[in-house]
Scaffold this active site. Sequence first.
Site, PDB file in Angstrom:
ATOM      1  N   ALA A 194       0.855  -1.185   0.000  1.00  0.00           N
ATOM      2  CA  ALA A 194       0.000   0.000   0.000  1.00  0.00           C
ATOM      3  C   ALA A 194       0.889   1.232   0.000  1.00  0.00           C
ATOM      4  O   ALA A 194       2.093   1.135   0.221  1.00  0.00           O
ATOM      5  CB  ALA A 194      -0.894   0.009   1.240  1.00  0.00           C
ATOM      6  N   GLU A 211      -0.752   2.466   7.123  1.00  0.00           N
ATOM      7  CA  GLU A 211      -0.842   3.620   6.205  1.00  0.00           C
ATOM      8  C   GLU A 211      -1.432   4.818   6.931  1.00  0.00           C
ATOM      9  O   GLU A 211      -1.031   5.960   6.708  1.00  0.00           O
ATOM     10  CB  GLU A 211      -1.684   3.268   4.979  1.00  0.00           C
ATOM     11  CG  GLU A 211      -1.178   2.049   4.193  1.00  0.00           C
ATOM     12  CD  GLU A 211       0.293   2.097   3.865  1.00  0.00           C
ATOM     13  OE1 GLU A 211       0.811   3.182   3.571  1.00  0.00           O
ATOM     14  OE2 GLU A 211       0.951   1.018   3.940  1.00  0.00           O
TER      15      GLU A 211
HETATM   16 ZN    ZN Z   1       4.820   2.469   5.241  1.00  0.00          ZN
END
Ligand code: ZN
Length: 837
Positions: free
Chosen positions: A258, A292
Site C-alpha cells: 500500500a 498507512e
Molecule cells: Zn509504510
Amino acid sequence: MLTETDASARAERVSNCRYELALNLTKGAPTYGGAVTITFDQDGDDDLMLNFRGKRIDLLELNGTAVDFEWRGRELTLPCAALAASNTLRIEYENEYDHGGDGIHQFVDPEDGEEYLYTNFEPFDAHRLFPCFDQPDIKARYQLTVTAPSEWTLTANSQEVSAETLGDGRTRRVYAETPPFSTYLFALIAGPYHVAMAEHNGIPLGLLCRKSMAQYLDTDELFTITRQGLDFFGEFFDYPYAFGKYDQIFVPEFNHGAMENVGAVTFNESMVYRDPPTENQRRRRAEVILHEMAHMWFGNLVTMKWWNDLWLNESFATYMSYLAMEGATRFQSGWQDFNNGIKNWAYRQDQLITTHPIAGTVRDTDETFLNFDGITYGKGASVLKQLVATIGIDGFREGMRHYFRTYDYGNASLHDFLGALEEGSGRDLGEWSRLWLETSSLNTIRADWESDGERVTRLELSQTAPVDYPTIRPHTLETGLLTDDGATTAIEAVPAVLEGESTEIEAARGQPRPALVYPNFNDHAYAKIALDDESVAWARENIERVGDDLLRQQLWSTLWSMVRDQQLKSTDFLAIVREKIGFEQNIELVDSVLGHAASSQSRYVPAERRDAEAHLLFETAREGLLAASENDTRIIWGRALVGLAVNPDDLAYVGRLADGEELIAGFELDQDMRWGVAARHVAFGLPGAAERVATEAERDPSDRGQRAQLRCETAVPDAGVKADAWERFNGEGYGSRYLNQAAMSGFNWTHQADLLAPYVDAFFDQVGGIFVERDREFATVFYGGLFPSYRVEQDTLDRAQALLDETPEEQAVLQRMLREAIDDLGRAIACREFAAS
Ligand SMILES: [Zn+2]
C-alpha cells in the site's frame, strides 16, 4: 536520480512553493496533457533545476516570458538570469502513461475493457506526472484541476469543490487547495472505479475498487477499522487527522502492499478478497490499513528531510499499527503476528551476509530502496518495541505528542525524533541510539539456572554477539519460568534488564523449579534465544501444552531457528510438526508452522527425502482438513494440501477434489486453489491438464485468471515450450510487470530439473545484461522469477559466486541479490548435509 547533496542545497534555496496543476485525460489515449503553474521563492544566483520526465514541453514561461531552458533526462534547468526572488513558472506539456506500476499507471481490465489510472510516486516519481522540485523537504500546497470522462470517478488528495460538464462528454473537476506536503505524497486516481462512502466525526471516508471487483469489497469491516484507527491515532498523538477526507483505493497491478498518499491511500488489490479469506488475512489487512493511517501523522504531517530516515518512517508506522490493532480493533493477537511476521523477517535478514545498521546513509534516490528490507522495516520496528519497553509507553506517547506539535507540516530528522522522545521520557537516548541503530546484527540471549530440586537457587541471563559484530547491548525483558505438574502448566514472568554480558536475576531465586525457561517472555527483546537443553527437550515433547499463544509462537520460532542453524534436523522438525500440529487451536500458529514446515521440506531436506517428506506432510494436511471444524482451518489446510501435492496419487487426489469426485464435508476448493491444482497438473504432465486450464479460464476470466493461465502456459514440461518462453522473457515479454512475473513464476519446477538444465547457464549468462539494459522493475522480476534457486547444489552457489565476482560495483542491486542467494544456498546445503548426517 537526485543526490542528497543537490537536494539539500535546493531545499536551502527554494521556499514558499505552490503548484497549480491542470490535467487533461482522454479515455483510451496513450498520452495525457498537463499544464502547471509553480510559484516559489528562491535566493540563489546559479541556474535552478526542477525534475521532469515527460514526452514534450509545449510552452515554458518564467515570470511571464519564454526563457531558454535546458531539459536533459529528468532534469529541467532554468537560467539564473531569468530568476527573481519570487517566481511564477508556467509549463505546458504532454506525457505518456506508465505501465510498470510507478509514475501514472494505466491498466485496462481484461474482463470488461475498462481503463483505470493511478499514481505511485515514492520516492522519486512525482515528476513523471508534472515538473516539480521532487524531494521530501520542499513541501508545497497543491491546487488540482482535472478534465476527464464524465463517467469516471476521480480521487485526489483533497475534496472536489466544483465540477463543470463540458460538451465532449468530459467533466472538469476542481479540487480544494491542500495543506503543505511532500511531492511523493501527491496522488490522482481516475477511472470508472466503484465507490462506497461513509463519514466519521466530520471526515468523509471513501472506499474504491474496480467495477469488476465491487462484489468482493467488504465495506463494513474496512470502514470499521478505518474509524477505529482514526480515533486511536487522534487520541494517542493528541492531534486530530489533518487532511480533511480519507479515501482508500484498491488498485490493479500495484507494486507494493500500500502507499500512504495524503488522504488517498492506495492498496494492493489482493486485499479485496475474491476467495473467502481467513481471519489471518483480515488481520494482516487491518495491519496495513493502520500502518498507512499512522503515516498520515508520521511521514505526512511531519516528514523526513531525506530518504536516509525512511527506515524510521516505516518502522514507526509498523510499530504503531500493531499498537493500534491491539488497542482499538477486534484483532487481539497482534503481537503474536508481529513476532511471526515482522521479527522473524528481521532476524532472518540480520543474519545474512548483507546485514547493515538500521540507520545509514542514502546518497541518492536510486539508493533509497537498496537497503529497504527486513532490517529497515522489521528490525527498526522491533527495536522501537524494545525502546518502549525501556522508556515506558507514557514517555513514548508524551514524546510523540511533543514531536507533532513541534514539527507539524514540516520536516524532521532522526535527531529530532530522539530529542522529542528524550523530552517525553526524561531519558538520554544517545547511547541507546548508537548501540541499536548504528551497529549491525543481533545478540543471542540464554538463561542458565540451578535448583535444589524444588526451587530455583540461581538464574543468570547472558548474551553473546557474533565475532564480526561484537556489540553487547542493553535488553529490557521478562524471563518466563514455566512449571509443569504433569497435568497443567503455569508461567511466572520475571522482569529483568540485561546489561553487559551477564546478569543474575535475583527475583527468580526461590521460584518453583521450572520445566522450561524462556528468556524473552512477552517478546520485548530483539535477540535470538538459545534455549537450555532441558527446555528444548521439554518443548519438543510438550509444546502443545503451553497455554500462552505468543510463547507457543516463540517456541515454534525457536525450533525453526534451530533447524536453520543446524541444531535440529529438518526431518526431525517435520516429525515434530506432524505430531503436534493437530493439537494446535490457534489458526495463526497453524498457518505459520505449516509455512516453516513447507520451507523446511522444500529447502532443507536432503534431495532423496524431499518427495517422501512432501507426501507425509500432505497426509498431515489431509487429516487436518478432514478433522477441521471451522472454515478458516479448512482454508489453511486446503491451501497446504494443494501446495504439497507432488506424487502421482496426491496429484490425482487434489484433481478429484477440484472435480467434485472426492468430497470433504464443509470444504470446497476456492478459485486460487483450483488454479494451483491446474498449474501442478500441467507441470507434472498429467493427462487432461490442458482441458483443466481451459475450464478454469472459463470460470475465472479476470486479470487473476489471465495471470494464472500464463503461469500454466510456461509450466508445460516440454523443451519447445521452455525455449519459446525463455525467448519471450528476453524479448517482447508478456506485457505489464505483473504479467511478466506470472509467466516467469511458472517456468522453474524442481522436478523439471533435467529439462531446465540449459536455462541455468542461460540465466547466469544473461542476468547481468538484463540489469544493464532493462529497467530495475523488470530486472528484479526477471531475477526473482528465474534464478535457479530450486537447485540446492554447490554448483549453483559457485556460479552465483562467479557472477558476483565479475559484477561491477555500480550494479548494487544485482550484487545484493546474488549475495543473499549465495547465503541462502549455503545455508540450505548445510541444513541438508546436517539432516543426512
Ligand atoms: Zn509504510
